[in-house]
Design a protein around this motif. Structure first.
Motif, PDB file in Angstrom:
ATOM      1  N   LYS A   1       0.823  -1.208   0.000  1.00  0.00           N
ATOM      2  CA  LYS A   1       0.000   0.000   0.000  1.00  0.00           C
ATOM      3  C   LYS A   1       0.858   1.261   0.000  1.00  0.00           C
ATOM      4  N   ASN A   2       2.079   1.156   0.492  1.00  0.00           N
ATOM      5  CA  ASN A   2       3.020   2.287   0.466  1.00  0.00           C
ATOM      6  C   ASN A   2       3.840   2.335  -0.817  1.00  0.00           C
ATOM      7  N   ARG A   3       3.400   1.606  -1.849  1.00  0.00           N
ATOM      8  CA  ARG A   3       4.015   1.595  -3.173  1.00  0.00           C
ATOM      9  C   ARG A   3       5.432   1.019  -3.168  1.00  0.00           C
ATOM     10  N   VAL A   4       5.724   0.119  -2.251  1.00  0.00           N
ATOM     11  CA  VAL A   4       7.002  -0.577  -2.253  1.00  0.00           C
ATOM     12  C   VAL A   4       6.936  -1.718  -3.259  1.00  0.00           C
ATOM     13  N   SER A   5       8.048  -2.005  -3.932  1.00  0.00           N
ATOM     14  CA  SER A   5       8.096  -3.097  -4.898  1.00  0.00           C
ATOM     15  C   SER A   5       7.714  -4.417  -4.235  1.00  0.00           C
TER      16      SER A   5
ATOM     17  N   GLN B   1       3.625 -16.118  -1.735  1.00  0.00           N
ATOM     18  CA  GLN B   1       3.032 -16.062  -3.069  1.00  0.00           C
ATOM     19  C   GLN B   1       2.058 -14.894  -3.150  1.00  0.00           C
ATOM     20  N   ILE B   2       2.154 -14.124  -4.225  1.00  0.00           N
ATOM     21  CA  ILE B   2       1.248 -13.006  -4.485  1.00  0.00           C
ATOM     22  C   ILE B   2       0.621 -13.210  -5.855  1.00  0.00           C
ATOM     23  N   ALA B   3      -0.693 -13.070  -5.944  1.00  0.00           N
ATOM     24  CA  ALA B   3      -1.420 -13.269  -7.192  1.00  0.00           C
ATOM     25  C   ALA B   3      -2.346 -12.091  -7.442  1.00  0.00           C
ATOM     26  N   GLY B   4      -2.516 -11.743  -8.730  1.00  0.00           N
ATOM     27  CA  GLY B   4      -3.404 -10.648  -9.106  1.00  0.00           C
ATOM     28  C   GLY B   4      -2.717  -9.700 -10.074  1.00  0.00           C
ATOM     29  N   ARG B   5      -3.268  -8.515 -10.201  1.00  0.00           N
ATOM     30  CA  ARG B   5      -2.684  -7.488 -11.077  1.00  0.00           C
ATOM     31  C   ARG B   5      -1.551  -6.793 -10.323  1.00  0.00           C
ATOM     32  N   ILE B   6      -0.421  -7.457 -10.276  1.00  0.00           N
ATOM     33  CA  ILE B   6       0.724  -6.944  -9.534  1.00  0.00           C
ATOM     34  C   ILE B   6       1.298  -5.736 -10.266  1.00  0.00           C
ATOM     35  N   ASP B   7       1.567  -4.665  -9.511  1.00  0.00           N
ATOM     36  CA  ASP B   7       2.100  -3.399 -10.051  1.00  0.00           C
ATOM     37  C   ASP B   7       1.185  -2.794 -11.100  1.00  0.00           C
ATOM     38  N   GLY B   8      -0.095  -3.144 -11.085  1.00  0.00           N
ATOM     39  CA  GLY B   8      -1.049  -2.541 -12.006  1.00  0.00           C
ATOM     40  C   GLY B   8      -0.992  -3.074 -13.424  1.00  0.00           C
ATOM     41  N   LYS B   9      -0.372  -4.223 -13.647  1.00  0.00           N
ATOM     42  CA  LYS B   9      -0.290  -4.790 -15.001  1.00  0.00           C
ATOM     43  C   LYS B   9      -1.676  -5.221 -15.474  1.00  0.00           C
ATOM     44  N   GLU B  10      -1.862  -5.210 -16.793  1.00  0.00           N
ATOM     45  CA  GLU B  10      -3.166  -5.563 -17.351  1.00  0.00           C
ATOM     46  C   GLU B  10      -3.494  -7.040 -17.173  1.00  0.00           C
ATOM     47  N   ILE B  11      -2.473  -7.877 -17.234  1.00  0.00           N
ATOM     48  CA  ILE B  11      -2.677  -9.318 -17.127  1.00  0.00           C
ATOM     49  C   ILE B  11      -2.285  -9.764 -15.720  1.00  0.00           C
ATOM     50  N   ALA B  12      -3.198 -10.464 -15.054  1.00  0.00           N
ATOM     51  CA  ALA B  12      -2.907 -10.971 -13.710  1.00  0.00           C
ATOM     52  C   ALA B  12      -1.909 -12.128 -13.797  1.00  0.00           C
ATOM     53  N   ARG B  13      -1.074 -12.221 -12.781  1.00  0.00           N
ATOM     54  CA  ARG B  13      -0.080 -13.288 -12.751  1.00  0.00           C
ATOM     55  C   ARG B  13       0.182 -13.696 -11.308  1.00  0.00           C
TER      56      ARG B  13
ATOM     57  N   ALA C   1       9.311  -6.274  -0.915  1.00  0.00           N
ATOM     58  CA  ALA C   1       8.488  -6.578   0.264  1.00  0.00           C
ATOM     59  C   ALA C   1       8.542  -8.067   0.605  1.00  0.00           C
ATOM     60  N   MET C   2       8.516  -8.924  -0.402  1.00  0.00           N
ATOM     61  CA  MET C   2       8.569 -10.358  -0.162  1.00  0.00           C
ATOM     62  C   MET C   2       9.925 -10.779   0.408  1.00  0.00           C
ATOM     63  N   LYS C   3      11.016 -10.222  -0.136  1.00  0.00           N
ATOM     64  CA  LYS C   3      12.348 -10.574   0.362  1.00  0.00           C
ATOM     65  C   LYS C   3      12.556 -10.078   1.788  1.00  0.00           C
ATOM     66  N   LYS C   4      12.031  -8.885   2.085  1.00  0.00           N
ATOM     67  CA  LYS C   4      12.157  -8.369   3.455  1.00  0.00           C
ATOM     68  C   LYS C   4      11.371  -9.227   4.432  1.00  0.00           C
ATOM     69  N   ALA C   5      10.189  -9.695   4.037  1.00  0.00           N
ATOM     70  CA  ALA C   5       9.404 -10.579   4.909  1.00  0.00           C
ATOM     71  C   ALA C   5      10.139 -11.896   5.146  1.00  0.00           C
ATOM     72  N   ILE C   6      10.794 -12.411   4.114  1.00  0.00           N
ATOM     73  CA  ILE C   6      11.559 -13.650   4.278  1.00  0.00           C
ATOM     74  C   ILE C   6      12.729 -13.441   5.226  1.00  0.00           C
ATOM     75  N   GLU C   7      13.393 -12.295   5.133  1.00  0.00           N
ATOM     76  CA  GLU C   7      14.507 -12.012   6.043  1.00  0.00           C
ATOM     77  C   GLU C   7      14.035 -11.947   7.491  1.00  0.00           C
ATOM     78  N   LEU C   8      12.896 -11.316   7.726  1.00  0.00           N
ATOM     79  CA  LEU C   8      12.369 -11.238   9.090  1.00  0.00           C
ATOM     80  C   LEU C   8      12.029 -12.619   9.628  1.00  0.00           C
ATOM     81  N   THR C   9      11.504 -13.489   8.758  1.00  0.00           N
ATOM     82  CA  THR C   9      11.162 -14.833   9.200  1.00  0.00           C
ATOM     83  C   THR C   9      12.406 -15.662   9.501  1.00  0.00           C
TER      84      THR C   9
END
Length: 218
Positions: free
Chosen positions: A136-140, A163-175, A144-152
């Protein structure tokens, strides 16, 4: 065949236990499930509506519910307890009154307590909330995923998959994008794996987060 089974439900009775403990007749079972969902939603809404007190990061790992004949005991497992809740009774009493109003229970008393978790970043719900705030703070999303892994990894786990699914970074095609560090043996029953599914509402649409954390193996 797709691997669609929930890893928590697969391990019930071995390494995973229920978050709710109560007994009911078959005709009243659905009513008890609705009561549990209503209690959990009231607690989450209370934290969200009091952001000026509790900050944007809630840090709720999960909510345990123990039902008796005349008592409903709710235990909130939280990773970052606020001083207002932990040090004073006013915050807990106010939360208890709000849940009691929504619950409309006359014959049973409601008691809410808060328990602190020693290593909050070993809880997938807290990690999912952390990734949500970063996105939500517009971080890549990769950052964000790598930082969460480091904390874990600092909290002492054997493996994690995000795993993240959907229109990542506002792309037209969900992935679907995912990162895994260490071992995550989903097919091993004796492996203690914590899992959560979380939803993020962004300006581009809805994103879904799934996290698997391999804690240990019996």
């Amino acid at each position: 065949m797709g691997q669609k089974i929930n890893p928590l439900g697969l391990r019930l009775g071995t390494t995973q236990s229920h978050y709710s403990f109560w007994f009911a007749k078959p005709n009243n079972f659905s009513t008890g499930l609705q009561e549990d969902e209503k209690i959990r939603n009231c607690i989450k809404n209370y934290f969200k509506n009091n952001k000026r007190i509790y900050s944007d990061f809630e840090g709720i790992a999960y909510v345990g519910i123990h039902k008796r004949i005349d008592l409903i005991q709710v235990i909130i497992y939280i990773g970052f307890p606020n001083l207002l809740i932990e040090g004073r009774t006013r915050g807990v009493k106010e939360l208890q009154m709000n849940v009691q109003k929504e619950f409309h229970s006359v014959n049973r008393r409601l008691h809410i307590s808060i328990t602190r978790i020693e290593k909050p970043y070993r809880q997938p719900n807290i990690l999912a909330e952390y990734i949500t705030l970063q996105l939500k703070n517009r971080v890549s999303f990769r950052k964000a995923m790598k930082k969460a892994i480091e904390l874990t990894e600092q909290a002492g786990t054997k493996g994690i998959q995000v795993q993240i699914a959907g229109r990542i970074d506002g792309k037209e095609i969900a992935r679907v994008e995912w990162i895994r560090e260490g071992r995550v043996p989903l097919q091993t029953i004796l492996a203690k794996i914590d899992h959560c599914s979380h939803t993020i509402r962004t300006i581009y649409g809805v994103l879904g987060i799934k996290i698997w954390i391999f804690v240990n193996q019996e």
